[in-house]
Design a protein around this motif. Structure first.
Motif, mmCIF file in Angstrom:
data_model
loop_
_atom_site.group_PDB
_atom_site.id
_atom_site.type_symbol
_atom_site.label_atom_id
_atom_site.label_comp_id
_atom_site.label_asym_id
_atom_site.label_seq_id
_atom_site.Cartn_x
_atom_site.Cartn_y
_atom_site.Cartn_z
ATOM 1 N N GLY A 12 0.842 -1.188 0.000
ATOM 2 C CA GLY A 12 0.000 0.000 0.000
ATOM 3 C C GLY A 12 0.875 1.235 0.000
ATOM 4 O O GLY A 12 2.089 1.146 -0.023
ATOM 5 N N THR A 13 0.251 2.371 0.037
ATOM 6 C CA THR A 13 0.979 3.626 0.051
ATOM 7 C C THR A 13 1.533 3.882 1.440
ATOM 8 O O THR A 13 0.829 3.736 2.425
ATOM 9 C CB THR A 13 0.044 4.781 -0.349
ATOM 10 N N THR A 14 2.786 4.251 1.511
ATOM 11 C CA THR A 14 3.390 4.569 2.799
ATOM 12 C C THR A 14 2.753 5.823 3.363
ATOM 13 O O THR A 14 2.642 6.835 2.682
ATOM 14 C CB THR A 14 4.911 4.796 2.650
ATOM 15 N N GLN A 15 2.320 5.726 4.604
ATOM 16 C CA GLN A 15 1.792 6.879 5.314
ATOM 17 C C GLN A 15 2.634 7.053 6.560
ATOM 18 O O GLN A 15 2.547 6.239 7.477
ATOM 19 C CB GLN A 15 0.329 6.689 5.682
ATOM 20 N N SER A 16 3.476 8.049 6.546
ATOM 21 C CA SER A 16 4.331 8.304 7.688
ATOM 22 C C SER A 16 3.909 9.601 8.321
ATOM 23 O O SER A 16 3.441 10.515 7.655
ATOM 24 C CB SER A 16 5.792 8.377 7.250
ATOM 25 N N GLY A 17 4.082 9.664 9.620
ATOM 26 C CA GLY A 17 3.705 10.884 10.295
ATOM 27 C C GLY A 17 4.508 11.103 11.553
ATOM 28 O O GLY A 17 5.003 10.163 12.165
ATOM 29 N N LEU A 18 4.604 12.355 11.908
ATOM 30 C CA LEU A 18 5.275 12.774 13.129
ATOM 31 C C LEU A 18 4.307 13.687 13.854
ATOM 32 O O LEU A 18 3.820 14.666 13.289
ATOM 33 C CB LEU A 18 6.572 13.520 12.811
ATOM 34 N N ARG A 19 4.017 13.320 15.095
ATOM 35 C CA ARG A 19 3.108 14.126 15.903
ATOM 36 C C ARG A 19 3.818 14.448 17.206
ATOM 37 O O ARG A 19 4.465 13.583 17.803
ATOM 38 C CB ARG A 19 1.831 13.342 16.164
ATOM 39 N N THR A 20 3.710 15.689 17.653
ATOM 40 C CA THR A 20 4.274 16.096 18.932
ATOM 41 C C THR A 20 3.134 16.429 19.880
ATOM 42 O O THR A 20 2.226 17.179 19.521
ATOM 43 C CB THR A 20 5.198 17.323 18.767
ATOM 44 N N VAL A 21 3.177 15.832 21.058
ATOM 45 C CA VAL A 21 2.196 16.121 22.098
ATOM 46 C C VAL A 21 2.954 16.684 23.300
ATOM 47 O O VAL A 21 4.114 16.356 23.532
ATOM 48 C CB VAL A 21 1.362 14.882 22.492
ATOM 49 N N TYR A 22 2.274 17.547 24.017
ATOM 50 C CA TYR A 22 2.886 18.204 25.176
ATOM 51 C C TYR A 22 2.093 17.882 26.432
ATOM 52 O O TYR A 22 0.877 17.753 26.382
ATOM 53 C CB TYR A 22 2.898 19.722 24.966
ATOM 54 N N TYR A 23 2.794 17.754 27.533
ATOM 55 C CA TYR A 23 2.132 17.654 28.826
ATOM 56 C C TYR A 23 2.492 18.915 29.616
ATOM 57 O O TYR A 23 3.604 19.430 29.524
ATOM 58 C CB TYR A 23 2.505 16.370 29.574
ATOM 59 N N GLN A 24 1.523 19.429 30.337
ATOM 60 C CA GLN A 24 1.691 20.675 31.081
ATOM 61 C C GLN A 24 2.528 20.442 32.336
ATOM 62 O O GLN A 24 2.307 19.473 33.063
ATOM 63 C CB GLN A 24 0.335 21.265 31.467
ATOM 64 N N VAL A 25 3.461 21.360 32.574
ATOM 65 C CA VAL A 25 4.301 21.314 33.765
ATOM 66 C C VAL A 25 4.184 22.658 34.473
ATOM 67 O O VAL A 25 4.907 23.603 34.158
ATOM 68 C CB VAL A 25 5.778 21.011 33.422
ATOM 69 N N PRO A 26 3.242 22.757 35.428
ATOM 70 C CA PRO A 26 3.136 23.992 36.197
ATOM 71 C C PRO A 26 4.212 24.035 37.283
ATOM 72 O O PRO A 26 4.825 23.023 37.594
ATOM 73 C CB PRO A 26 1.742 23.912 36.811
ATOM 74 N N GLY A 27 4.410 25.202 37.839
ATOM 75 C CA GLY A 27 5.355 25.368 38.937
ATOM 76 C C GLY A 27 6.310 26.506 38.655
ATOM 77 O O GLY A 27 6.599 26.823 37.495
ATOM 78 N N TRP A 86 6.324 24.031 29.798
ATOM 79 C CA TRP A 86 6.395 24.760 31.064
ATOM 80 C C TRP A 86 5.287 25.809 31.059
ATOM 81 O O TRP A 86 5.280 26.710 30.240
ATOM 82 C CB TRP A 86 7.756 25.438 31.226
ATOM 83 N N SER A 87 4.354 25.699 31.981
ATOM 84 C CA SER A 87 3.195 26.588 31.928
ATOM 85 C C SER A 87 3.278 27.801 32.852
ATOM 86 O O SER A 87 2.471 28.716 32.712
ATOM 87 C CB SER A 87 1.908 25.799 32.210
ATOM 88 N N GLU A 88 4.242 27.846 33.768
ATOM 89 C CA GLU A 88 4.339 28.988 34.681
ATOM 90 C C GLU A 88 5.750 29.563 34.779
ATOM 91 O O GLU A 88 6.046 30.295 35.722
ATOM 92 C CB GLU A 88 3.858 28.586 36.088
ATOM 93 N N LEU A 89 6.590 29.228 33.832
ATOM 94 C CA LEU A 89 7.979 29.701 33.916
ATOM 95 C C LEU A 89 8.084 31.222 33.891
ATOM 96 O O LEU A 89 9.030 31.782 34.432
ATOM 97 C CB LEU A 89 8.829 29.104 32.791
ATOM 98 N N ASN A 90 7.120 31.881 33.271
ATOM 99 C CA ASN A 90 7.184 33.345 33.213
ATOM 100 C C ASN A 90 7.131 33.965 34.603
ATOM 101 O O ASN A 90 7.562 35.094 34.804
ATOM 102 C CB ASN A 90 6.063 33.903 32.330
ATOM 103 N N ARG A 91 6.645 33.201 35.592
ATOM 104 C CA ARG A 91 6.583 33.707 36.970
ATOM 105 C C ARG A 91 7.758 33.213 37.825
ATOM 106 O O ARG A 91 7.860 33.591 38.986
ATOM 107 C CB ARG A 91 5.272 33.285 37.628
ATOM 108 N N ALA A 92 8.597 32.356 37.274
ATOM 109 C CA ALA A 92 9.723 31.801 38.035
ATOM 110 C C ALA A 92 10.875 32.798 38.097
ATOM 111 O O ALA A 92 10.963 33.733 37.296
ATOM 112 C CB ALA A 92 10.198 30.505 37.376
ATOM 113 N N GLU A 93 11.772 32.551 39.048
ATOM 114 C CA GLU A 93 12.987 33.367 39.129
ATOM 115 C C GLU A 93 13.789 33.176 37.843
ATOM 116 O O GLU A 93 13.751 32.099 37.230
ATOM 117 C CB GLU A 93 13.827 32.928 40.328
ATOM 118 N N PRO A 94 14.520 34.198 37.428
ATOM 119 C CA PRO A 94 15.256 34.111 36.159
ATOM 120 C C PRO A 94 16.165 32.880 36.058
ATOM 121 O O PRO A 94 16.222 32.250 35.003
ATOM 122 C CB PRO A 94 16.069 35.405 36.122
ATOM 123 N N ARG A 95 16.843 32.528 37.126
ATOM 124 C CA ARG A 95 17.754 31.370 37.084
ATOM 125 C C ARG A 95 16.963 30.076 36.839
ATOM 126 O O ARG A 95 17.371 29.234 36.044
ATOM 127 C CB ARG A 95 18.542 31.285 38.387
#
Length: 182
Positions: A12-27, A86-95
């Protein structure tokens, strides 16, 4: 890295795919973020990122001159990359923000290497199957193709594991340098 093996199917015809999924990391602290990776990360929190590989060979045999040969061979390659978001990095300390941004970039690079290993092996498998010598009958040709696929898929798995082992040391060194592990 998670790997899956499927059996030979009809051509059959080759069907290739790449999918990226993300999980939320608060903190906003190292401790909070590490806890969330453990809770939410792939492989029950034992990994920060993963690449799942599924290869499905599609092989067509052709009877010719009293023998049977592989006429065409394609490998459908389906990949799912799981990465942290990363869902809350904007509120984290710069380091802390900088450390986890660098870690995220490294995890993304690492998973991309798994994708490239899988892509190389998909091509290697297609070539090896297409170049197989003719057999007395098509059943024998397909059985040999199955065996060759299994052999090369297992080689692919070992290549993935070898990459992980080499990188595991580099990742641990990086995590220590970032102050994320002791």
């Amino acid at each position: 890295m998670a790997l899956g093996l499927t059996s030979l199917t009809a051509c059959g015809t080759t069907q290739s795919g790449l999918r990226t999924v993300y999980y939320q990391v608060p903190g906003t602290t190292v401790e909070q973020i590490n806890e969330q990776i453990t809770r939410r990360g792939p492989q029950n929190g034992h990994a920060i990122g993963t690449t799942e590989t599924r290869m499905t060979p599609r092989v067509k045999a052709l009877r010719e001159n009293g023998n049977c040969r592989i006429d065409s061979a394609e490998v459908a390659l389906d990949l799912i990359v799981t990465l942290p978001q990363w869902s809350e990095l904007n509120r984290a300390e710069p380091r802390t923000r900088s450390a986890f941004e660098r870690l995220g970039a490294h995890v993304e690079w690492h998973e991309q290497q798994h994708v490239e290993i899988s892509q190389r092996y998909a091509k290697k498998i297609e070539t090896a199957l297409a170049e197989m010598p003719a057999q007395k009958n098509c059943r024998e040709a397909m059985n040999k193709a199955r065996a060759k696929f299994k052999q090369l898929f297992e080689e692919h798995n070992r290549a993935q594991e070898a990459f992980d082992e080499a990188e595991r040391r580099a990742i641990e060194k990086r995590l220590r340098a970032l102050g994320l592990i002791g």
